[in-house]
Design an enzyme around this catalytic site. Structure first.
Site, PDB file in Angstrom:
ATOM      1  NE  ARG A 130     -10.463 -67.641  94.520  1.00  0.00           N
ATOM      2  CZ  ARG A 130     -10.859 -67.462  95.592  1.00  0.00           C
ATOM      3  NH1 ARG A 130     -10.827 -67.409  97.299  1.00  0.00           N
ATOM      4  NH2 ARG A 130     -12.364 -67.987  95.628  1.00  0.00           N
TER       5      ARG A 130
ATOM      6  CE  LYS B 214     -18.684 -69.204  99.925  1.00  0.00           C
ATOM      7  NZ  LYS B 214     -18.407 -68.908  99.118  1.00  0.00           N
ATOM      8  CG  ASN B 215     -20.506 -69.816  96.290  1.00  0.00           C
ATOM      9  OD1 ASN B 215     -20.360 -69.133  97.037  1.00  0.00           O
ATOM     10  ND2 ASN B 215     -19.033 -70.720  96.083  1.00  0.00           N
TER      11      ASN B 215
ATOM     12  CB  CYS C  91      -8.040 -66.108  99.558  1.00  0.00           C
ATOM     13  SG  CYS C  91      -7.491 -68.046  98.720  1.00  0.00           S
TER      14      CYS C  91
ATOM     15  CG  ASP D 110     -16.418 -74.605  95.942  1.00  0.00           C
ATOM     16  OD1 ASP D 110     -16.884 -73.344  95.475  1.00  0.00           O
ATOM     17  OD2 ASP D 110     -15.000 -74.146  95.350  1.00  0.00           O
TER      18      ASP D 110
ATOM     19  NE  ARG E 273     -14.948 -66.337 104.102  1.00  0.00           N
ATOM     20  CZ  ARG E 273     -14.396 -66.025 103.006  1.00  0.00           C
ATOM     21  NH1 ARG E 273     -13.163 -66.107 103.705  1.00  0.00           N
ATOM     22  NH2 ARG E 273     -14.828 -65.178 101.999  1.00  0.00           N
TER      23      ARG E 273
HETATM   24  C1  EPZ Z   1     -16.011 -68.933  92.325  1.00  0.00           C
HETATM   25  O1  EPZ Z   1     -14.104 -68.393  92.793  1.00  0.00           O
HETATM   26  C2  EPZ Z   1     -16.655 -69.505  94.209  1.00  0.00           C
HETATM   27  N1  EPZ Z   1     -16.596 -67.556  94.426  1.00  0.00           N
HETATM   28  C3  EPZ Z   1     -15.769 -70.157  94.620  1.00  0.00           C
HETATM   29  O2  EPZ Z   1     -15.713 -70.802  95.845  1.00  0.00           O
HETATM   30  C4  EPZ Z   1     -14.700 -71.658  93.722  1.00  0.00           C
HETATM   31  O3  EPZ Z   1     -14.335 -72.086  93.687  1.00  0.00           O
HETATM   32  C5  EPZ Z   1     -14.718 -70.787  92.415  1.00  0.00           C
HETATM   33  O4  EPZ Z   1     -15.474 -70.093  91.729  1.00  0.00           O
HETATM   34  C6  EPZ Z   1     -14.609 -71.714  91.332  1.00  0.00           C
HETATM   35  O5  EPZ Z   1     -15.435 -72.594  90.901  1.00  0.00           O
HETATM   36  C7  EPZ Z   1     -17.939 -67.661  94.138  1.00  0.00           C
HETATM   37  O6  EPZ Z   1     -18.897 -68.154  93.893  1.00  0.00           O
HETATM   38  C8  EPZ Z   1     -18.056 -66.441  95.373  1.00  0.00           C
HETATM   39  P1  EPZ Z   1     -13.181 -68.378  89.008  1.00  0.00           P
HETATM   40  P2  EPZ Z   1     -14.074 -67.036  91.619  1.00  0.00           P
HETATM   41  O7  EPZ Z   1     -12.387 -66.886  88.970  1.00  0.00           O
HETATM   42  O8  EPZ Z   1     -15.004 -66.700  90.793  1.00  0.00           O
HETATM   43  C9  EPZ Z   1      -8.765 -68.485  87.474  1.00  0.00           C
HETATM   44  C10 EPZ Z   1     -16.102 -71.633  98.096  1.00  0.00           C
HETATM   45  O9  EPZ Z   1     -15.606 -72.257  98.822  1.00  0.00           O
HETATM   46  N2  EPZ Z   1      -9.282 -66.805  87.420  1.00  0.00           N
HETATM   47  O10 EPZ Z   1     -13.690 -69.381  88.985  1.00  0.00           O
HETATM   48  O11 EPZ Z   1     -13.140 -66.189  92.206  1.00  0.00           O
HETATM   49  C11 EPZ Z   1      -8.221 -68.067  89.034  1.00  0.00           C
HETATM   50  O12 EPZ Z   1      -6.863 -68.031  89.299  1.00  0.00           O
HETATM   51  C12 EPZ Z   1     -15.340 -70.735  97.026  1.00  0.00           C
HETATM   52  O13 EPZ Z   1     -17.430 -70.819  97.961  1.00  0.00           O
HETATM   53  C13 EPZ Z   1      -8.154 -65.767  86.041  1.00  0.00           C
HETATM   54  O14 EPZ Z   1      -6.906 -65.824  86.800  1.00  0.00           O
HETATM   55  O15 EPZ Z   1     -13.128 -67.996  91.608  1.00  0.00           O
HETATM   56  C14 EPZ Z   1      -8.756 -69.595  89.359  1.00  0.00           C
HETATM   57  O16 EPZ Z   1      -7.771 -70.236  88.693  1.00  0.00           O
HETATM   58  C15 EPZ Z   1     -14.087 -70.657  96.277  1.00  0.00           C
HETATM   59  N3  EPZ Z   1      -8.045 -64.621  86.427  1.00  0.00           N
HETATM   60  C16 EPZ Z   1      -9.737 -70.212  88.015  1.00  0.00           C
HETATM   61  O17 EPZ Z   1      -9.838 -68.826  87.139  1.00  0.00           O
HETATM   62  C17 EPZ Z   1      -9.696 -63.841  87.120  1.00  0.00           C
HETATM   63  O18 EPZ Z   1      -9.796 -62.649  86.260  1.00  0.00           O
HETATM   64  C18 EPZ Z   1     -10.977 -69.465  88.666  1.00  0.00           C
HETATM   65  O19 EPZ Z   1     -11.735 -68.883  88.442  1.00  0.00           O
HETATM   66  C19 EPZ Z   1     -10.524 -64.745  87.422  1.00  0.00           C
HETATM   67  C20 EPZ Z   1     -10.077 -66.557  87.626  1.00  0.00           C
END
Ligand code: EPZ
Length: 420
Positions: free
Chosen positions: A121, A22-23, A116, A305, A397
């Protein structure tokens, strides 16, 4: 809303195939905005989130044809630059069209993704990077209004290695003028896979899979044909299922090289996991589940995850295990539901302390996010009696027929349509 009914206690035996990731699919689909032609993708998973990114792209005027797991995405024409709230609210990863739209069209109107269940996020790092590349960004009426005549290369450092932030900016940088450097970039396999696809399109990218990625902008990119890599989180989820049921299963097309941290912890818990010659993996659960501590980290650390699924395994371990969630601020929603099944779990801040118990008892439980729903299904496989997991739209999803795959392995599991 459908629910899934499980009668626990069956050992999982047999083999299943791991579906496409998916990702990996979501950013790769978004990257077609960067070229103008017919892209072909194979091994695309049949998921609600893939349907949603398809709707977002169609809404831009991109033509998509699906024939089973093969998708044709023709990005020759883009008729508008908007990703509307109705779509973005159902899947926050829709934000992945922002960078490509800015790069190709010089403007984008994308709904701000809300929070969410697992956390606020924010996307501040995405926006910081695009502004560093010369974009003018305003937030109004819940939308991001972004404009840039032509993005220019910049040196960007992430406070946190954000996965979709790295992907968004890497895509934007492929058509920017000059060189972009991403420091403290995410290293997930899905980021590397996106880079591989962009390079196939003609992008100049070095360092994907390390914390330092360099992108030299080019004038245009061309369409590609590509096979989506298998999903490491689905594979990890099925491995935990074998661990919980003392099963013996074979996972076909299993991305074991992307799962080192998870495999190490599962072996520490007493499982046998061995690569077989043909890209498949043998997974054997043993009688005793040993207690193991886990701390989630950005890749190559233990993936957030897989945290909820691993916690389900620890509920039946012999002893005490400590699980720390360092990525998201609210990713223990599954704990209260596992407790209702008899698990002994205490939470202190971002740490869960699990005292293994002799058995879990089936119960009606509710899913709240994608991986929490998987965790409850796993617990139901091992619990005594009947477990009913409601709100399984979360599951659909991100898992392609997880209930069907588990049934194929011998689980007593069935999906009950609402009102049946
Ligand atoms: C990706 O989400 C994945 N989704 C998530 O998978 C996964 O849990 C996550 O990475 C962490 O590995 C997809 O790839 C579509 P992040 P993403 O930006 O990119 C903070 C699943 O179950 N952050 O790496 O949204 C954020 O709050 C999903 O398949 C900021 O502060 O995650 C978090 O604490 C759930 N500011 C941390 O970074 C930003 O601008 C990591 O988030 C961006 C992120």
């Amino acid at each position: 809303m459908d629910k899934i009914v499980i009668v626990g206690g069956e050992r999982l035996i047999g083999e299943v195939e791991i579906s496409g990731s998916k990702n990996a699919t979501l950013p790769i689909f978004a990257s077609t905005i960067l070229n103008q032609g017919e892209n072909i993708f194979h091994n695309v998973p049949n998921l609600k989130d893939v349907e949603t990114i398809g709707k977002v792209l169609r809404n831009l005027g991109i033509r998509i044809e699906a024939e089973g797991k093969k998708y044709k995405i023709d990005s020759s024409e883009i008729l508008n630059d908007e990703a509307p709230y109705e779509l973005v609210k159902t899947m926050r990863a829709s934000i992945l069209v922002l960078g490509p739209l800015l790069a190709r069209r010089g403007r984008a109107t994308v709904s701000l993704p809300g929070g969410c269940a697992i956390g606020a996020r924010p996307i501040n790092l995405h926006l910081m990077g695009l502004e560093a590349m010369g974009a003018k960004i305003e937030l109004s009426r819940g939308y991001i209004e972004a404009k840039a005549d032509r993005l220019r290369g910049a040196s960007i450092s992430f406070d946190i290695p954000t996965v979709t932030g790295t992907e968004n900016l890497m895509m934007a940088a492929t058509l920017a003028k000059g060189k972009t450097v991403l420091q403290n970039a995410a290293m997930e396999p899905e980021v590397v896979e996106l880079a591989n696809v962009l390079i196939k399109m003609g992008a100049k990218i070095k360092g994907a899979g390390t914390r330092l990625i360099e992108i030299e902008g080019v004038d245009e990119l061309h369409p590609v044909e590509h096979r989506i890599i298998p999903d490491r989180i689905e594979a990890g989820t099925l491995m935990v299922a074998a661990g919980l049921t003392k099963g013996n299963i074979r996972l076909i097309d299993c991305p074991i090289d992307h799962m080192e941290a998870v495999i190490l912890k599962l072996r520490d818990s007493g499982m046998e996991i061995e690569k077989e010659g043909d890209g498949s993996v043998r997974v054997v659960g043993n009688r005793r589940i040993r207690s193991v501590d886990v701390k989630t980290q950005p890749y190559p650390g233990f993936p957030t995850d897989m945290q909820a699924q691993f916690m389900a395994l620890m509920c039946l371990s012999r002893g005490l295990s400590v699980i720390s969630e360092t990525i998201f601020e609210n990713r223990f929603i599954h704990v209260s539901e596992l407790r209702r099944m008899g698990a002994d779990i205490r939470i202190q801040g971002n740490t869960a302390i699990i005292q293994g118990v002799d058995h879990l008892s089936g119960a009606p439980v509710m899913a709240t996010d994608l991986r929490a729903s998987a965790s409850l299904i796993l617990a139901g496989l091992a619990a005594e009696g009947i477990t009913e997991v409601s709100r399984v739209y979360h599951l659909d999803r991100g898992y392609e027929g997880l209930d069907r795959k588990l049934a194929q392995l011998g689980a007593n599991i069935r999906r009950v349509k609402e009102g049946e």
